[in-house]
Design an enzyme around this catalytic site. Sequence first.
Site, PDB file in Angstrom:
ATOM      1  N   THR A  42       4.872  14.414  27.227  1.00 46.43           N
ATOM      2  CA  THR A  42       4.638  12.974  27.168  1.00 46.43           C
ATOM      3  C   THR A  42       3.525  12.623  28.153  1.00 46.43           C
ATOM      4  OG1 THR A  42       6.378  12.522  28.783  1.00 46.43           O
ATOM      5  CG2 THR A  42       7.012  12.460  26.455  1.00 46.43           C
ATOM      6  N   VAL A  44       2.756  10.139  30.495  1.00 42.62           N
ATOM      7  CA  VAL A  44       2.954   9.854  31.915  1.00 42.62           C
ATOM      8  C   VAL A  44       3.495  11.100  32.628  1.00 42.62           C
ATOM      9  CG1 VAL A  44       4.142   8.392  33.606  1.00 42.62           C
ATOM     10  CG2 VAL A  44       3.252   7.382  31.497  1.00 42.62           C
ATOM     11  N   CYS A  45       4.373  11.837  31.964  1.00 40.11           N
ATOM     12  CA  CYS A  45       4.906  13.063  32.578  1.00 40.11           C
ATOM     13  C   CYS A  45       3.786  14.084  32.782  1.00 40.11           C
ATOM     14  CB  CYS A  45       6.029  13.645  31.713  1.00 40.11           C
ATOM     15  SG  CYS A  45       7.460  12.561  31.615  1.00 40.11           S
ATOM     16  N   ARG A  46       2.898  14.194  31.807  1.00 40.95           N
ATOM     17  CA  ARG A  46       1.754  15.096  31.942  1.00 40.95           C
ATOM     18  C   ARG A  46       0.910  14.705  33.143  1.00 40.95           C
ATOM     19  NH1 ARG A  46      -3.216  14.056  30.732  1.00 40.95           N
ATOM     20  NH2 ARG A  46      -2.707  12.432  29.230  1.00 40.95           N
ATOM     21  N   MET A  49       2.651  15.581  36.453  1.00 42.54           N
ATOM     22  CA  MET A  49       2.619  17.005  36.778  1.00 42.54           C
ATOM     23  C   MET A  49       1.196  17.468  37.090  1.00 42.54           C
ATOM     24  SD  MET A  49       5.756  17.940  36.864  1.00 42.54           S
ATOM     25  CE  MET A  49       6.094  16.281  37.466  1.00 42.54           C
TER      26      MET A  49
END
Length: 153
Positions: A42, A44-46, A49
């Site tokens: 996803t 925002v998660c990308r 990280m």
Amino acid sequence: MKFEVGEKIPDFKLSDHNGEELSLADFEGKNILLSFHPLAWTRVCRMQMESLEDNHQVFKENNTVPLGLSVDPVPAKKAWAEELGFENLKLLSDFWPHGAFASELGIFLEKKGISGRVNILVDDQGEVLWSKVYDMHDLPDIEEVLKEVKANR
């Protein structure tokens, strides 16, 4: 959920994206940033990280190991790490029992089957040095995270 400074988190045994099992004992003498994100793949998660991977040297210089955690299974984490070209960041899987570590911490969102977006900075004994809970759609400010990492090294 608010983690109080000085509070201890439970130990964990989770596999990273390469299948290596990790626990607090593996980080003796280092601080650990547990950076929970809801789901791999996803946007925002990308970005969350990638900000950890991009600042690998800053974390290293400040005696801290960042770890990305979500409920995704190891094969998904591995594919995602390869897709993103990660060379340093370890992505841990809290897949089975599903979300058990996030549940122990009180950040598992039962109705959604995912963890919340949370950063918890701990020492090698699991003592909380700093933490922040974010809205699900908000990208953690990496400058704020690094400021806390530097202050607690």
